[in-house]
Design a protein around this motif. Structure first.
Motif, PDB file in Angstrom:
ATOM      1  N   THR A  72      -4.028   0.536  -2.372  1.00 53.53           N
ATOM      2  CA  THR A  72      -3.660   1.946  -2.543  1.00 53.53           C
ATOM      3  C   THR A  72      -2.320   2.106  -3.268  1.00 53.53           C
ATOM      4  O   THR A  72      -1.845   3.214  -3.471  1.00 53.53           O
ATOM      5  CB  THR A  72      -3.577   2.694  -1.185  1.00 53.53           C
ATOM      6  OG1 THR A  72      -2.413   2.262  -0.468  1.00 53.53           O
ATOM      7  CG2 THR A  72      -4.807   2.451  -0.326  1.00 53.53           C
ATOM      8  N   GLY A  75      -2.683   1.370   4.293  1.00 60.02           N
ATOM      9  CA  GLY A  75      -3.763   0.576   3.735  1.00 60.02           C
ATOM     10  C   GLY A  75      -3.753  -0.808   4.345  1.00 60.02           C
ATOM     11  O   GLY A  75      -2.774  -1.224   4.964  1.00 60.02           O
ATOM     12  N   ASP A 132       0.862  -1.176   0.000  1.00 64.04           N
ATOM     13  CA  ASP A 132       0.000   0.000   0.000  1.00 64.04           C
ATOM     14  C   ASP A 132       0.902   1.229   0.000  1.00 64.04           C
ATOM     15  O   ASP A 132       1.972   1.233   0.624  1.00 64.04           O
ATOM     16  CB  ASP A 132      -0.888   0.005   1.255  1.00 64.04           C
ATOM     17  CG  ASP A 132      -2.111  -0.873   1.091  1.00 64.04           C
ATOM     18  OD1 ASP A 132      -2.895  -0.616   0.158  1.00 64.04           O
ATOM     19  OD2 ASP A 132      -2.269  -1.825   1.886  1.00 64.04           O
ATOM     20  N   GLU A 160      -5.637   7.812  -0.520  1.00 65.59           N
ATOM     21  CA  GLU A 160      -5.601   7.415   0.900  1.00 65.59           C
ATOM     22  C   GLU A 160      -4.499   8.156   1.641  1.00 65.59           C
ATOM     23  O   GLU A 160      -4.672   8.574   2.785  1.00 65.59           O
ATOM     24  CB  GLU A 160      -5.420   5.888   1.033  1.00 65.59           C
ATOM     25  CG  GLU A 160      -5.362   5.364   2.457  1.00 65.59           C
ATOM     26  CD  GLU A 160      -6.650   5.610   3.258  1.00 65.59           C
ATOM     27  OE1 GLU A 160      -7.711   5.803   2.643  1.00 65.59           O
ATOM     28  OE2 GLU A 160      -6.586   5.630   4.507  1.00 65.59           O
ATOM     29  N   THR A 202     -13.055  -0.251  -0.574  1.00 63.14           N
ATOM     30  CA  THR A 202     -12.323   0.969  -0.927  1.00 63.14           C
ATOM     31  C   THR A 202     -13.159   2.229  -0.786  1.00 63.14           C
ATOM     32  O   THR A 202     -12.643   3.301  -0.523  1.00 63.14           O
ATOM     33  CB  THR A 202     -11.758   0.898  -2.368  1.00 63.14           C
ATOM     34  OG1 THR A 202     -12.760   0.325  -3.193  1.00 63.14           O
ATOM     35  CG2 THR A 202     -10.501   0.082  -2.445  1.00 63.14           C
TER      36      THR A 202
END
Lengths: 477, 484, 95
Positions: B132, B127, B122, B351, B412
């Motif tokens: 991500t 994450g 991530d 994110e 998500t």
């Protein structure tokens, strides 16, 4: 209306360590751009700061010198903001729990009185790099060599009441950091920088006025000039019905004025929080005592000792202890001269200081060493030369013409003490000045001085004036 | 040979049954074959790997080989590797090649290990699903269209699919343990400060800790011994010699007390997971351990505290990515502020930006006390809960995650439900305790992870419990379909 | 706690992120959800509990004052976006 000025200073002192506060990069001044910026200084990903022991020791040294409260634990915090010469997007500084707490220092005011200025705190932080705006037409160039250089920021209480007091405080601190050998104090290279918070209020008022923060005051002279200008500006503003606003103002030494930086800085919210990459620093008693034992004699103590040991006046002691270098110079000259402190003091503050001022030379670069000055004084005291001739010798030394005895010898400046030679001289003077001799015999003592002067002149200053005096009296009485 | 564990590979190398060069080629080939399906690897560094393998063979020939010499592994792309790109799963560092090695990388290289490449993750380790990443999601080897967990999702998937016997990972709130659980492998997050953070790109400095991800506890012990130890380059590194964790693996569990926190078995726990962990606990009881119910009353505050502390530290840690000295810079910036804002907005994914925003807010004037300070206070409450528990028990046992792996894109759109994946794991990070996950069953074809938490510096004990369990179970020996 | 448009803009400015109108609305929603989660902290009985900054509460180890770094400018600037004569370049800052 009568106005009172209120000034508090924030002084940034670069500590003279070999390496940076959080990395092993050199702190040497003047290197090629970015050649002394390591991965840590550049804020490269993943790298971490490790605190330099010497930085902590020097800060504690300063704390001891101002009798400050020293934190049991001291914490580093991040001050978050974006600027090209701030590589990590935050400056590692201190917020809560600075290394040095409340302390105080005495300053001498121009009118001869002494005043205590309280110091709120002193904290450690890393310096930023340098942004150079005039090197390229459409770019700002960034040099990060200075990034991570250790600084101690010393914050005073708003207790100074004039620009002269502020300058005196700044000079006292400057002398102190040099005494302590925690900074080279070099103002041209930015090792000692000052910001001033300045406000005015009606005399007698308890409340503070709104203050302006003056930046870029990097000489003692600028501090005085900038504050004086700012005080005038604020008073004029208020008296014409205006209002002082809290802002940062930049001093322009060329124009001799301060100007607002309003609109050129973003609203700040520094979001301080303890730096999670660094652990609290433990300042325990044994650490403090170890440093206390290494503390040199401080200016105030040294001044007092000069008064007692050398029987100097408070004023002379103050002048001689104003810097560690000057005080060391004086004491070396006394040692070489085998005493005669008062004469050494006069020469140090007189001929030497005058020559340094005249030629704009730092004491550390003086061509006349403390040893040479001591030898010169010794030669006056043992009557090898007169005080007047000594000035000639000093000038020769200043011009680099060699050592004291050698100059006296080469130039034939040695005092004539041979009784026969002086008797001849005196006889010549008596013969050449019958009228004056007559006057003396008739009770006019003052004429003797004239006759001595004539004899000295004839000897080109080399005759011992004492002997001339005595012989003249013998022969005329 | 690739199906073997680290320990088995070490034995084969020592016996001269295979050379490091052969072993490395075998794994490089496998990575090339299988990774199109998994996307577990961001950068495969074949050339470097073969050079290191040759050096390892030479070292062995000279009689200077250690137990790990010549064994290939993968590094999470959060560790800086000199000469090989370190992206941290971000567009921001797509072009970044570090001129230095992370201490973890250096230590394993010094032990003679061979780096095959860098694993997907991530972005900036933010994450719990590996979705991500700038380089796209990783597929769970056990089921298509399913996440491997995160943030060390590439490492977990790679080890589960036998691309390498071992990979490194980092764990800030569960990023080693949660993907280990979801991919059916073994992963341990050591005591905070046990493994150097130098050269590991920081997410949340007071929580981040690196650890090994392997198939077995025995392998993890071997790797952790080599990774850990004092590092003068990391101020938070603990001055304590590394231990030989392998030596403690065989210790008896007789008299050991395992604590089962009632808060870890409440609502929200998938029934298959609950059943698997209860069975595993019973198995450990058979091995001589005593079970005891305990309480960690503040554990529900773990996620709220974590989502203040971690983003706050991250918002500051990620300020250095400004487009000035390295990394992504936007095209044709109009002025300095445009350079900053566009470089960061284009260089970071959604994110990461979300967490920077939350962290910035939590630290901002007027909110610091209510958020950051409060969260740090809660942190102490959580630590105190654990310390009280460890007066009565030796090791705490529970599920690693509330449920087995979930579907791609399933969470998500809802960041909060994603965050709740780490509900059992974050408290160990907040308290700085060692914790691990190991395979303990299946829900359908998806693995289930058992979570062990120990007191400070009890990594040896955790690995010992895990090893004894693995001696009597075979969950860790199962191979995903298509990866045989 | 919900965030308004202004607050989102302020945070974005502090964090140097560009947030357009669509983004702003989305951030208000997402950050609001996260803050709702975080606001559970209010329930914690923290009283005068001392904040815990580091799990093990150790103190700093200090490094000797030695120059250990050498000039690596070329390596560091190899991937830099814009450099000239050893300087990093950014758009001109008007001072």
């Amino acid at each position: 209306m009568e106005w009172e000025t209120v000034i508090g200073l924030e002084i940034h002192v670069q500590l003279n360590t070999k390496s940076k506060i959080f990395s092993g990069s050199s702190t040497a001044y003047g290197a090629e751009p970015n050649s002394q910026a390591s991965a840590v200084d550049l804020g490269l990903p993943g790298v971490l700061p490790v605190l330099n022991r010497e930085v902590v020791r020097k800060a504690v040294k300063f704390g001891l010198a101002i009798n400050a409260e020293l934190a049991g634990q001291s914490v580093f915090a991040r001050k978050n903001y974006f600027y090209p010469d701030l590589p990590k997007g935050y400056q590692i500084s201190q917020y809560e729990l600075p290394i040095v707490g409340r302390g105080a220092i005495d300053i001498d005011l121009p009118d001869g009185t002494r005043k205590t200025i309280n110091i709120t705190r002193a904290h450690l932080e890393e310096d930023a790099g340098k942004s150079i705006h005039d090197l390229y037409s459409d770019s700002t160039a960034v040099d990060l060599n200075r990034a991570g250089t250790p600084l101690v920021e010393i914050v005073s209480e708003p207790e100074m009441r004039s620009a002269a007091e502020a300058a005196a405080y700044m000079k006292t601190l400057h002398a102190l950091v040099r005494y302590l050998d925690i900074s080279d104090g070099n103002m041209q290279e930015g090792s000692f920088r000052c910001d001033a918070n300045v406000s005015v209020r009606p005399a007698g008022s308890e409340q503070f006025g709104t203050r302006a923060e003056l930046k870029n005051l990097n000489s003692f002279r600028f501090v005085e000039q900038a504050i004086n200008y700012e005080v005038e500006r604020q008073i004029a503003l208020i008296e014409s019905g205006g209002e002082v606003i809290q802002e940062t103002r930049l001093y322009d030494p060329n124009k001799g004025e301060t100007r607002s930086m309003r609109g050129k800085e973003q609203a700040h919210d520094y979001r301080y929080f303890p730096d999670p990459d660094l652990l609290p620093v433990d300042i325990d008693d044994s650490f403090i005592e170890e440093i206390r034992a290494e503390l040199p004699e401080l200016p105030a103590a040294r001044r007092q000792r000069f008064i007692e040991q050398y029987e100097l006046s408070d004023y002379d002691s103050g002048v001689l202890t104003a810097s560690r270098e000057l005080a060391d110079y004086f004491e070396t000259s006394v040692t070489t001269a085998g005493g005669h402190a008062k004469v050494c003091a006069n020469w140090t503050m007189g001929e030497l200081s005058a020559a340094l001022n005249r030629d704009g030379v730092e004491l550390s670069r003086s061509t006349v060493s403390a040893r040479q000055l001591g030898e010169l004084v010794a030669r006056i005291q043992d009557q090898t030369i007169s005080g007047k001739i000594a000035k000639t010798v000093f000038d020769a030394l200043w011009n680099g013409e060699g050592e004291v005895d050698q100059v006296i010898e080469d130039r034939g400046l040695k005092q004539v003490t041979d009784t026969g030679a002086i008797e001849q001289l005196v006889d010549d003077v008596i013969a050449a000045n019958p009228d004056q001799c007559e006057q003396y015999r008739n009770g006019n003592d003052k004429v003797l001085g004239y006759l001595v002067g004539q004899a000295m002149k004839q000897s080109q200053g080399k005759a011992n004036p004492q002997q001339v005096n005595e012989l003249l009296r013998q022969k005329l009485d | 040979m690739y199906l073997n564990t680290l320990v088995a590979q070490a034995r084969a190398l020592a016996a001269g049954e295979i050379s490091s060069t052969e072993l490395t080629r075998l794994h490089l080939d496998r990575c090339q074959q299988l990774d199109s399906r998994l996307n577990a690897i961001i950068t495969l560094s074949a050339e470097t790997a073969l050079a290191q393998a040759e050096a390892a063979d030479a070292r062995r020939a000279a009689g200077q080989a250690g137990p790990l010499t010549g064994i290939p592994l993968l590094h999470k792309d959060i560790f800086c590797t000199q000469g090989v790109r370190t992206s941290c799963g971000s567009r921001m560092l797509d072009n970044f090649v570090a001129p230095y090695d992370a201490t973890v990388v250096r230590r394993l290289q010094d032990a003679g290990m061979v780096m095959l490449g860098k694993t997907n993750m991530d972005e900036f380790a933010m994450g719990s699903s590996n979705e991500t990443s700038y380089y796209g999601p990783v597929t769970n080897p056990w089921r298509a269209q399913t996440v491997p967990g995160g943030s060390s999702g590439g490492s977990a998937a790679a080890v589960a699919a036998r691309l390498a016997a071992a990979a490194t990972g980092t764990d800030t709130g569960g990023s080693i343990r949660q993907p280990a659980a979801l991919c059916g492998i073994t992963g341990i997050k050591p005591t905070y400060g046990r493994v150097s953070r130098y050269g590991m790109i920081a997410f949340a400095s007071s929580l981040d800790q690196a650890g090994p991800m392997t198939r077995t506890a025995e392998d993890a012990a071997l790797l952790l011994s080599a990774m850990s130890g004092f590092d003068p380059l990391d101020s938070t590194s603990i001055e304590r010699d590394s231990e030989d964790y392998s030596a403690q693996l065989g210790d008896s569990l007789e008299g050991l007390t395992l604590g089962l926190p009632k808060e870890f078995f409440g609502a929200g726990l998938h029934p298959d997971v609950a059943a698997a962990i209860e069975t595993a606990a019973a198995e450990l009881e058979k091995l001589g351990a005593r079970l005891k119910e305990i309480t960690l009353p503040n554990s529900s505050l773990g996620i709220p505290a974590y989502y203040v502390v971690a983003p706050a530290e991250a918002s500051s840690n990620l300020a250095r990515f400004d487009g000035v000295r390295y990394g992504y810079r936007c095209a044709d910036p109009a002025d300095l502020q445009d350079l900053y804002c566009r470089s960061r907005s284009e260089g970071f994914g959604r994110e990461v930006k979300r967490r920077i925003m939350i962290g910035t807010y939590a630290l901002s004037s007027g909110y610091y006390d209510a958020y950051y300070l409060k969260a740090q206070q809660v942190r102490r409450l959580i630590r105190d809960d654990f310390q009280r528990a460890f007066e009565a028990v030796d090791v705490i046992l529970g599920p690693t995650t509330p449920a087995p792996a979930f579907g791609l894109n399933e969470k998500t759109a809802d960041p909060v439900s994603m965050y709740l994946n780490d509900i059992y794991t974050v408290t160990a990070n907040l308290a700085g305790l060692p914790a691990m996950s190991l395979p303990a069953g299946f829900s359908g074809e998806l693995p289930i992870g058992m979570h062990l938490i120990g007191n400070y510096f009890s990594e040896g004990r955790l690995l010992n419990v895990a090893h004894r369990y693995q001696q009597v179970t075979d969950w860790h020996e199962r191979v995903p379909e298509g990866c045989e | 706690m919900a965030l308004d448009k202004n607050t989102v803009d302020q945070i974005a400015t502090l964090a140097r992120l560009s947030v357009d109108a669509d983004d702003n609305a989305a951030y208000q929603d997402e950050l609001g959800q996260i803050l709702a989660l975080v606001d559970q902290l209010d329930a914690a009985a923290t009283g005068d509990v001392a904040p815990l900054a580091h799990p093990l509460e150790l103190t700093a180890r200090l490094r000797a004052d030695e120059v250990s770094e050498t000039d690596q400018r070329d390596a560091f600037q190899a991937t830099a976006p814009a450099v000239a004569s050893g300087y990093y370049l950014v758009p001109k800052v008007i001072d």
